[in-house]
Design an enzyme around this catalytic site. Structure first.
Site, mmCIF file in Angstrom:
data_model
loop_
_atom_site.group_PDB
_atom_site.id
_atom_site.type_symbol
_atom_site.label_atom_id
_atom_site.label_comp_id
_atom_site.label_asym_id
_atom_site.label_seq_id
_atom_site.Cartn_x
_atom_site.Cartn_y
_atom_site.Cartn_z
ATOM 1 N N VAL A 40 0.807 -1.235 0.000
ATOM 2 C CA VAL A 40 0.000 0.000 0.000
ATOM 3 C C VAL A 40 0.837 1.281 0.000
ATOM 4 C CG1 VAL A 40 -2.126 -0.950 0.988
ATOM 5 C CG2 VAL A 40 -0.314 -0.109 2.525
ATOM 6 N N SER A 100 -6.608 3.261 16.266
ATOM 7 C CA SER A 100 -6.129 2.670 17.526
ATOM 8 C C SER A 100 -6.549 3.555 18.682
ATOM 9 C CB SER A 100 -4.600 2.582 17.501
ATOM 10 O OG SER A 100 -4.092 2.288 18.786
ATOM 11 N N TYR A 109 3.658 6.362 16.454
ATOM 12 C CA TYR A 109 2.467 5.518 16.259
ATOM 13 C C TYR A 109 1.221 6.326 16.627
ATOM 14 C CZ TYR A 109 -0.672 1.482 16.507
ATOM 15 O OH TYR A 109 -1.712 0.597 16.311
ATOM 16 N N SER A 145 0.458 8.920 14.090
ATOM 17 C CA SER A 145 -0.101 8.363 12.840
ATOM 18 C C SER A 145 -1.584 8.056 13.016
ATOM 19 C CB SER A 145 0.678 7.118 12.393
ATOM 20 O OG SER A 145 0.364 5.972 13.177
ATOM 21 N N LYS A 146 -1.955 7.558 14.199
ATOM 22 C CA LYS A 146 -3.363 7.191 14.417
ATOM 23 C C LYS A 146 -4.216 8.437 14.673
ATOM 24 C CE LYS A 146 -2.881 2.782 13.785
ATOM 25 N NZ LYS A 146 -3.459 2.143 12.606
HETATM 26 P P1 NDP Z 1 -1.187 -7.563 11.627
HETATM 27 O O1 NDP Z 1 0.277 -7.377 11.642
HETATM 28 O O2 NDP Z 1 -1.773 -8.821 12.142
HETATM 29 O O3 NDP Z 1 -1.741 -7.314 10.163
HETATM 30 C C1 NDP Z 1 -1.332 -6.193 9.462
HETATM 31 C C2 NDP Z 1 -1.820 -6.299 8.047
HETATM 32 O O4 NDP Z 1 -1.356 -5.139 7.357
HETATM 33 C C3 NDP Z 1 -1.288 -7.522 7.344
HETATM 34 O O5 NDP Z 1 -2.307 -8.073 6.534
HETATM 35 C C4 NDP Z 1 -0.172 -6.964 6.482
HETATM 36 O O6 NDP Z 1 -0.071 -7.700 5.289
HETATM 37 C C5 NDP Z 1 -0.715 -5.566 6.162
HETATM 38 N N1 NDP Z 1 0.358 -4.620 5.786
HETATM 39 C C6 NDP Z 1 1.307 -4.076 6.580
HETATM 40 N N2 NDP Z 1 2.104 -3.290 5.858
HETATM 41 C C7 NDP Z 1 1.649 -3.333 4.572
HETATM 42 C C8 NDP Z 1 2.064 -2.741 3.360
HETATM 43 N N3 NDP Z 1 3.128 -1.925 3.296
HETATM 44 N N4 NDP Z 1 1.358 -3.012 2.233
HETATM 45 C C9 NDP Z 1 0.289 -3.832 2.279
HETATM 46 N N5 NDP Z 1 -0.151 -4.441 3.406
HETATM 47 C C10 NDP Z 1 0.536 -4.186 4.528
HETATM 48 O O7 NDP Z 1 -1.778 -6.306 12.435
HETATM 49 P P2 NDP Z 1 -3.203 -6.049 13.080
HETATM 50 O O8 NDP Z 1 -4.253 -6.784 12.367
HETATM 51 O O9 NDP Z 1 -3.033 -6.173 14.525
HETATM 52 O O10 NDP Z 1 -3.310 -4.481 12.749
HETATM 53 C C11 NDP Z 1 -4.218 -3.968 11.809
HETATM 54 C C12 NDP Z 1 -4.426 -2.507 12.135
HETATM 55 O O11 NDP Z 1 -4.953 -2.430 13.467
HETATM 56 C C13 NDP Z 1 -3.136 -1.678 12.147
HETATM 57 O O12 NDP Z 1 -3.390 -0.425 11.582
HETATM 58 C C14 NDP Z 1 -2.817 -1.528 13.641
HETATM 59 O O13 NDP Z 1 -2.138 -0.335 13.890
HETATM 60 C C15 NDP Z 1 -4.226 -1.497 14.219
HETATM 61 N N6 NDP Z 1 -4.253 -1.831 15.634
HETATM 62 C C16 NDP Z 1 -3.782 -3.028 16.087
HETATM 63 C C17 NDP Z 1 -3.758 -3.297 17.441
HETATM 64 C C18 NDP Z 1 -3.211 -4.555 18.004
HETATM 65 O O14 NDP Z 1 -2.942 -4.608 19.225
HETATM 66 N N7 NDP Z 1 -3.029 -5.601 17.205
HETATM 67 C C19 NDP Z 1 -4.282 -2.308 18.413
HETATM 68 C C20 NDP Z 1 -4.784 -1.111 17.817
HETATM 69 C C21 NDP Z 1 -4.759 -0.888 16.486
HETATM 70 P P3 NDP Z 1 1.276 -8.283 4.629
HETATM 71 O O15 NDP Z 1 2.233 -8.573 5.724
HETATM 72 O O16 NDP Z 1 0.776 -9.484 3.887
HETATM 73 O O17 NDP Z 1 1.703 -7.197 3.722
#
Ligand code: NDP
Length: 280
Positions: free
Chosen positions: A70, A148, A161, A164-165
């Site tokens: 992305v 977040s 972080y 950004s949020k």
């Molecule tokens: P994960 O690491 O489990 O998943 C992150 C997803 O983002 C993956 O599918 C990854 O895909 C994708 N991703 C990351 N960078 C890129 C990139 N450059 N291009 C395309 N895809 C990308 O994280 P979470 O599900 O936990 O997090 C999802 C969202 O929720 C984030 O924005 C995080 O900040 C937010 N969040 C999470 C919390 C937590 O405690 N887990 C708490 C609060 C908010 P791939 O690796 O295949 O590219």
């Protein structure tokens, strides 16, 4: 619109979910499949994406997988172009692609780390949103951004972080105002700690990750971290007609964390609250 359980489904909606190869995005994809949506799943990891796609197909969804980064503008253009060629429309955009970084003091953070965080968590979402908007205007669709609790509250050693949020939350509200005249709704969910392993993807070892989850018994009033499916439930609600009069909101899904005040300082920069579930 009459109050009805049928407002909670996503039947035949075309949903583009970034970051759906893992974590919250993957859980959202499976739930959306259950609710009748047709899906476009994106992420960089092709094998994870296929696993999630197979699971969604088992739940009866039509699925289009598109690998892409992305932060690359050409990848976002390809994602949107292929979606329109395949389905002819987009009803829902979910932006769950995001990254975390190990907690670091401001004066020890490099500008490379700053740029990386802002590129994925803010710039990329701005870009893909700008590409999808014309299609959402046609369908009177909606957007749910995955923000977040760190957008709503400050945490020590996590400035970038949080920035950004907070930027994403502001973008959500701005986009909501801009798109309301077109009947397009824009909201965010603001999860607290969610058990997806996101911290281990930026170098936290397993023991420290387990400690992070254990600490949620005191840092989150409900006494635990969320499961990704619990965040997905809130995303599905905001994306459904059940939320037809909700736009511009940043919805905490955080076990009450944003509502709490710190009551003891366990260590500098790490504000913990006491949990009634834990205290005897
Ligand atoms: P994960 O690491 O489990 O998943 C992150 C997803 O983002 C993956 O599918 C990854 O895909 C994708 N991703 C990351 N960078 C890129 C990139 N450059 N291009 C395309 N895809 C990308 O994280 P979470 O599900 O936990 O997090 C999802 C969202 O929720 C984030 O924005 C995080 O900040 C937010 N969040 C999470 C919390 C937590 O405690 N887990 C708490 C609060 C908010 P791939 O690796 O295949 O590219």
């Amino acid at each position: 619109m009459a109050a009805s359980m049928s407002n909670f489904n996503l039947k035949d909606k075309v949903a583009l979910i970034t970051g759906s190869s893992h974590g919250i995005g993957a859980a959202t994809a499976v739930l959306f499949a259950d609710l009748g949506a047709h899906l476009v799943l994106t992420g960089r990891n092709e094998s994870n994406l296929s696993k999630v796609g197979n699971e969604c197909e088992k739940h009866g969804a039509k699925v289009l997988l598109i690998t892409g980064d992305v932060t690359k503008e050409e990848d976002n253009e390809t994602i949107v172009d292929k979606t329109i060629k395949h389905y002819g429309r987009i009803d829902i955009l979910i932006t769950s692609a995001g990254i975390y970084m190990m907690r670091t003091p401001i004066h020890k953070t490099s500008m490379e780390e700053y740029d990386k965080m802002m590129n994925v968590n803010v710039r990329a979402i701005f870009h893909i949103t700008s590409l999808v908007i014309p299609h959402l205007i046609k369908t009177k669709g909606c957007i749910v951004n995955v923000s977040s609790v760190a957008g709503l509250r400050a945490f020590g050693n996590a400035a970038i972080y949080g920035m950004s949020k907070a930027a994403l939350d502001s973008f959500t509200r701005s986009a909501a105002l801009e798109l309301a005249p077109h009947g397009v709704r824009v909201n965010s969910v603001n999860p607290g700690a969610t058990d997806t392993g996101i911290h281990m993807r930026v170098g936290m070892d397993e023991a420290s990750y387990q400690k992070h989850l254990d600490n949620c018994s005191s840092s989150h009033p409900l006494g635990r971290a969320a499961q990704p499916e619990e965040v997905a439930n809130a995303i599905a609600y905001l994306a459904s007609d059940a939320a037809s009069f909700i736009t511009g909101t940043n919805l905490p899904v955080d076990g009450g964390r944003q509502a709490a005040c710190p009551r003891s300082h366990l260590k500098s920069g790490d504000h913990q609250i006491s949990s009634p579930l834990k205290s005897t």
